[in-house]
Scaffold this motif. Structure first.
Motif, PDB file in Angstrom:
ATOM      1  N   GLN A   1       0.829  -1.206   0.000  1.00 21.15           N
ATOM      2  CA  GLN A   1       0.000   0.000   0.000  1.00 21.15           C
ATOM      3  C   GLN A   1       0.865   1.259   0.000  1.00 21.15           C
ATOM      4  OE1 GLN A   1      -3.273   0.823   0.079  1.00 21.15           O
ATOM      5  NE2 GLN A   1      -4.284  -1.151   0.230  1.00 21.15           N
ATOM      6  N   ILE A   2       1.917   1.235   0.791  1.00 18.79           N
ATOM      7  CA  ILE A   2       2.804   2.400   0.845  1.00 18.79           C
ATOM      8  C   ILE A   2       3.417   2.665  -0.523  1.00 18.79           C
ATOM      9  CG2 ILE A   2       4.983   3.290   1.778  1.00 18.79           C
ATOM     10  CD1 ILE A   2       4.312   1.845   4.398  1.00 18.79           C
ATOM     11  N   ARG A   3       3.944   1.632  -1.140  1.00 20.19           N
ATOM     12  CA  ARG A   3       4.593   1.823  -2.430  1.00 20.19           C
ATOM     13  C   ARG A   3       3.606   2.241  -3.508  1.00 20.19           C
ATOM     14  NH1 ARG A   3       7.883   4.149  -2.832  1.00 20.19           N
ATOM     15  NH2 ARG A   3       9.618   2.930  -2.006  1.00 20.19           N
ATOM     16  N   ASN A   4       2.398   1.689  -3.494  1.00 21.40           N
ATOM     17  CA  ASN A   4       1.406   2.049  -4.508  1.00 21.40           C
ATOM     18  C   ASN A   4       0.923   3.492  -4.344  1.00 21.40           C
ATOM     19  OD1 ASN A   4       1.545  -0.507  -5.598  1.00 21.40           O
ATOM     20  ND2 ASN A   4      -0.325  -1.260  -4.610  1.00 21.40           N
ATOM     21  N   ARG A   5       0.769   3.915  -3.114  1.00 24.44           N
ATOM     22  CA  ARG A   5       0.225   5.255  -2.865  1.00 24.44           C
ATOM     23  C   ARG A   5       1.287   6.355  -2.895  1.00 24.44           C
ATOM     24  NH1 ARG A   5      -4.891   5.523  -0.122  1.00 24.44           N
ATOM     25  NH2 ARG A   5      -5.869   3.472   0.073  1.00 24.44           N
ATOM     26  N   ALA A   6       2.523   5.983  -2.612  1.00 31.22           N
ATOM     27  CA  ALA A   6       3.621   6.962  -2.601  1.00 31.22           C
ATOM     28  C   ALA A   6       4.786   6.393  -3.408  1.00 31.22           C
ATOM     29  CB  ALA A   6       4.033   7.270  -1.178  1.00 31.22           C
ATOM     30  N   PRO A   7       4.639   6.287  -4.717  1.00 28.87           N
ATOM     31  CA  PRO A   7       5.614   5.569  -5.550  1.00 28.87           C
ATOM     32  C   PRO A   7       7.003   6.184  -5.567  1.00 28.87           C
ATOM     33  CG  PRO A   7       4.033   6.766  -6.901  1.00 28.87           C
ATOM     34  CD  PRO A   7       3.514   6.814  -5.510  1.00 28.87           C
ATOM     35  N   ASN A   8       7.115   7.468  -5.272  1.00 31.00           N
ATOM     36  CA  ASN A   8       8.413   8.135  -5.343  1.00 31.00           C
ATOM     37  C   ASN A   8       9.031   8.403  -3.975  1.00 31.00           C
ATOM     38  OD1 ASN A   8       8.242   8.433  -8.240  1.00 31.00           O
ATOM     39  ND2 ASN A   8       6.709  10.016  -7.862  1.00 31.00           N
ATOM     40  N   ALA A   9       8.366   7.949  -2.926  1.00 32.57           N
ATOM     41  CA  ALA A   9       8.830   8.266  -1.583  1.00 32.57           C
ATOM     42  C   ALA A   9       9.997   7.390  -1.156  1.00 32.57           C
ATOM     43  CB  ALA A   9       7.696   8.098  -0.583  1.00 32.57           C
ATOM     44  N   ARG A  10      10.845   7.949  -0.318  1.00 31.27           N
ATOM     45  CA  ARG A  10      11.810   7.137   0.402  1.00 31.27           C
ATOM     46  C   ARG A  10      11.094   6.600   1.636  1.00 31.27           C
ATOM     47  NH1 ARG A  10      17.747   8.584   3.030  1.00 31.27           N
ATOM     48  NH2 ARG A  10      18.218   6.432   3.624  1.00 31.27           N
ATOM     49  N   VAL A  11      11.176   5.308   1.859  1.00 26.70           N
ATOM     50  CA  VAL A  11      10.474   4.683   2.972  1.00 26.70           C
ATOM     51  C   VAL A  11      11.498   4.160   3.973  1.00 26.70           C
ATOM     52  CG1 VAL A  11       8.804   2.937   3.686  1.00 26.70           C
ATOM     53  CG2 VAL A  11       8.582   4.034   1.432  1.00 26.70           C
ATOM     54  N   VAL A  12      11.361   4.595   5.213  1.00 27.69           N
ATOM     55  CA  VAL A  12      12.279   4.196   6.287  1.00 27.69           C
ATOM     56  C   VAL A  12      11.480   3.422   7.334  1.00 27.69           C
ATOM     57  CG1 VAL A  12      13.904   4.958   8.047  1.00 27.69           C
ATOM     58  CG2 VAL A  12      13.725   6.218   5.881  1.00 27.69           C
ATOM     59  N   VAL A  13      11.887   2.175   7.565  1.00 29.61           N
ATOM     60  CA  VAL A  13      11.235   1.303   8.537  1.00 29.61           C
ATOM     61  C   VAL A  13      12.119   1.238   9.783  1.00 29.61           C
ATOM     62  CG1 VAL A  13      10.382  -1.025   8.987  1.00 29.61           C
ATOM     63  CG2 VAL A  13      10.214  -0.049   6.671  1.00 29.61           C
ATOM     64  N   LEU A  14      11.579   1.625  10.928  1.00 30.45           N
ATOM     65  CA  LEU A  14      12.347   1.616  12.169  1.00 30.45           C
ATOM     66  C   LEU A  14      11.945   0.417  13.016  1.00 30.45           C
ATOM     67  CD1 LEU A  14      11.712   4.853  11.380  1.00 30.45           C
ATOM     68  CD2 LEU A  14      13.259   5.150  13.308  1.00 30.45           C
ATOM     69  N   GLY A  15      12.933  -0.376  13.424  1.00 24.35           N
ATOM     70  CA  GLY A  15      12.682  -1.578  14.194  1.00 24.35           C
ATOM     71  C   GLY A  15      12.660  -1.325  15.689  1.00 24.35           C
ATOM     72  N   TYR A  16      12.341  -2.361  16.422  1.00 19.20           N
ATOM     73  CA  TYR A  16      12.205  -2.267  17.877  1.00 19.20           C
ATOM     74  C   TYR A  16      13.532  -2.537  18.582  1.00 19.20           C
ATOM     75  CZ  TYR A  16       7.293  -2.661  16.584  1.00 19.20           C
ATOM     76  OH  TYR A  16       6.061  -2.458  16.002  1.00 19.20           O
ATOM     77  N   PRO A  17      13.746  -1.911  19.730  1.00 24.49           N
ATOM     78  CA  PRO A  17      14.980  -2.158  20.490  1.00 24.49           C
ATOM     79  C   PRO A  17      14.853  -3.394  21.377  1.00 24.49           C
ATOM     80  CG  PRO A  17      13.668  -0.516  21.630  1.00 24.49           C
ATOM     81  CD  PRO A  17      12.916  -0.857  20.363  1.00 24.49           C
ATOM     82  N   HIS A  18      15.963  -3.845  21.926  1.00 25.89           N
ATOM     83  CA  HIS A  18      15.903  -4.757  23.056  1.00 25.89           C
ATOM     84  C   HIS A  18      15.305  -3.984  24.228  1.00 25.89           C
ATOM     85  CE1 HIS A  18      19.349  -7.516  21.499  1.00 25.89           C
ATOM     86  NE2 HIS A  18      18.169  -8.034  21.206  1.00 25.89           N
ATOM     87  N   ILE A  19      14.470  -4.638  25.008  1.00 28.28           N
ATOM     88  CA  ILE A  19      13.868  -3.981  26.169  1.00 28.28           C
ATOM     89  C   ILE A  19      14.839  -3.963  27.344  1.00 28.28           C
ATOM     90  CG2 ILE A  19      11.940  -4.024  27.798  1.00 28.28           C
ATOM     91  CD1 ILE A  19      11.151  -3.275  24.960  1.00 28.28           C
TER      92      ILE A  19
END
Length: 264
Positions: A155-173
């Motif tokens: 959905q992200i890629r289809n709706r924002a085809p030219n965007a840079r997408v940054v996925v942030l992961g979770y830390p160790h608790i």
């Protein structure tokens, strides 16, 4: 001499034309539209200053707001919400994306895998119950979460085809073998951290498959987890209870915002 004059004139004209054409620039550098998607780790739950965002708990100290403040994007849509799962993102958040979106950030997947239930069971149950609940969450993350992430990322890629997408992961608790003398056992802490490892593996793999940038929360928070001897960037059990085990304002700024600013 005439040929030389003509050559100089042509070179001067060409230089003027080149100077008049702006160089191609990264849309993020130009600070175009920025959309922040995701769950409580993206909304900044645990970092305070939620304004009028209600139960979504969008913090003025969250990494999306800090990045927007520092980079002045042409537009900023902050739609991340506490408690969000991947289906909430596809149903209610991705509509903020448009074809001119330049940057998208997202943190999501932990709620799908049952993070809240894991922490409840580990606080109230035995070591074996905690380990078992984490194993269930890890199995879900490996087998079911990839398809759910794919639905979001598509959905992200289809709706924002030219965007840079940054996925942030979770830390160790937790920092294992740390300075905590009370609280969960070391067995429980290790099991919870292992779930963070599985989430990182799954989320980074699906982000890579879509060509998105993955920023790993584990090294970003190293030395600042619960039980660390230094400044802690993650809340322990606290009140309100939904802010437990979430980054505080220091974690949002020095952990997440710092790696996002360096990358984007």
């Amino acid at each position: 001499m005439r040929l030389r004059s003509i050559a100089i004139t042509l070179l001067t004209s060409a230089a003027a034309v080149v100077a008049a054409v702006p160089a191609a620039a990264d849309p993020v550098v130009l600070a175009g539209k920025y959309v922040a998607l995701g769950d409580s780790y993206a909304s900044g739950t645990g970092a305070g200053s939620y304004g009028s965002s209600g139960s979504c708990k969008r913090s003025a100290n969250s990494y999306p707001q800090l990045w927007a403040n520092a980079n002045a994007p042409s537009a900023f849509a902050f739609v991340a919400c506490s408690g969000a799962e991947t289906t909430d993102v596809t149903a209610g958040q991705v509509s903020a994306l448009t074809s001119d979106t330049a940057l998208v950030t997202i943190s999501v997947g932990g709620n799908d895998a049952g993070f809240a239930d894991v922490m409840t069971d580990c606080n109230l149950g035995s070591d074996s119950a905690c380990v078992q609940r984490n194993q269930q969450a890890q199995t879900y993350a490996r087998n079911t979460l990839p398809g759910r992430l794919d639905a979001v990322y598509t959905q992200i890629r289809n709706r924002a085809p030219n965007a840079r997408v940054v996925v942030l992961g979770y830390p160790h608790i937790y920092q294992l073998n740390g300075s905590c003398s009370v609280g969960l056992s070391e067995t429980k802490r290790a099991a919870i951290n292992q779930s963070s490892d599985v989430l990182a593996q799954v989320i980074s793999g699906r982000a890579a498959a879509f060509g998105f940038t993955f920023l790993d929360g584990r090294p970003a928070f190293t030395g600042h987890e619960i039980c660390a001897s230094g400044t802690r960037w993650i809340n322990s059990l606290t009140w309100p209870v939904d802010e437990s085990y979430h980054p505080n304002s220091a974690g949002q700024r020095s952990g997440y915002y710092a790696i996002l600013e360096a990358a984007a």
